[in-house]
Design an enzyme around this catalytic site. Sequence first.
Site, PDB file in Angstrom:
ATOM      1  N   ASN A 238       0.780  -1.180  -0.053  1.00 52.92           N
ATOM      2  CA  ASN A 238      -0.100   0.141  -0.032  1.00 52.92           C
ATOM      3  C   ASN A 238       0.991   1.160   0.073  1.00 52.92           C
ATOM      4  O   ASN A 238       2.117   1.298   0.409  1.00 52.92           O
ATOM      5  CB  ASN A 238      -1.301  -0.144   1.221  1.00 52.92           C
ATOM      6  CG  ASN A 238      -0.600   0.494   2.484  1.00 52.92           C
ATOM      7  OD1 ASN A 238       0.238   1.402   2.447  1.00 52.92           O
ATOM      8  ND2 ASN A 238      -0.687  -0.605   3.372  1.00 52.92           N
TER       9      ASN A 238
ATOM     10  N   ASP B  30     -13.822   5.825   1.441  1.00 53.39           N
ATOM     11  CA  ASP B  30     -12.612   5.456   2.377  1.00 53.39           C
ATOM     12  C   ASP B  30     -11.567   5.571   1.684  1.00 53.39           C
ATOM     13  O   ASP B  30     -10.434   4.587   1.782  1.00 53.39           O
ATOM     14  CB  ASP B  30     -12.806   3.902   2.836  1.00 53.39           C
ATOM     15  CG  ASP B  30     -12.071   3.763   4.090  1.00 53.39           C
ATOM     16  OD1 ASP B  30     -11.548   4.548   4.623  1.00 53.39           O
ATOM     17  OD2 ASP B  30     -12.068   2.450   4.488  1.00 53.39           O
TER      18      ASP B  30
END
Length: 329
Positions: free
Chosen positions: A123, A188
């Site tokens: 990520n 989100d």
Amino acid sequence: INDFEWKMLKDSHINRESVKCEVEHSMPIILGTGNFGHVYKGEISSRDGSKRLVAVKRLNDGYKPKELGHFLMEALTLLKAGSHRNVISLEGSILLDTLAGSNAEETLEKPPILLMELADAGNLKHFLQDRRLDFETANKCIIQITETTSNGDIMIGKNLWLKDLTSISRQIAMGMNHLASKKIVHRDLAARNVLLTSNKIVKIADFGLSKHMRNLQQLYYRIHEPEMTPAKWTAPEALCDNIYSLKSDVWSFGVLLWEIFSMGKQPYLGIPVSQLYTRLYRGYRLEQPDFATKATYALMKKCWVWDPKGRTDFSKLIDDFEETLLSVA
Ligand code: ADE
């Protein structure tokens, strides 16, 4: 879910037998973990014998109906999103036998699974944090630019340079602009939910909280799950009144930009969530991060305009980043 959605799910169905998890030292390789379960590295074999690597997202045993709901929502959103190089794609789903299971034991043996495009460089938050020191050293000498391929992909050698941060930002804006065109609100958006492939293409992921709006008139979406709110990324009207829209995603994108140009710092560190709304209402905003130019910080501020109508949008942001890329080149 309606008939159309049911058909989409059916079309994406893959046999359980054709999916295998990759193992290392006889343990499955875990790529990520959420409160729902893990994401594993796996492989799908097609009928013609070809194989391809995928990410296998599986709900924990003993999942709650609400979690299954989010999971289903994630699958449907990804299917509706269609393909875009900056959005993670759904490669298949194994949900039908779970949904059809008539009792708890039966469904336990058949956990719901989503198969997604593999983004194996991890990520964005960790990616940036891992390179923070290098980046600081490099920027102290001179702001140099690495090659960026003509289609805007980042080429990261030893260091991650300023131009690459802008390219990352632009790629996320492109993915978000695509989602906006499909009337999908992510809800989100944050660096932890943006993934990178091994050839450094940025992919927006984690659609567990996302919603598809059936028509554009229905600009706002209300939810009632305050405990799920990633408050520090959430627009004030969403935080306070549960009003989510394409423009509340723009606010979150501003916070994500702040994460990018601070190389993965925690936003609003030391400010309790309970004080956030009041502070923002009074005009307080995140400060200019270490690696942002004045122009980039000005873009963040355009995402943090109090009134959603006055906020910028993703197509404007793409143009703004293109201009910045030209000026840095
Ligand atoms: N694709 C979807 N989710 C992923 C994850 N957590 N890690 C790697 N690739 C993914």
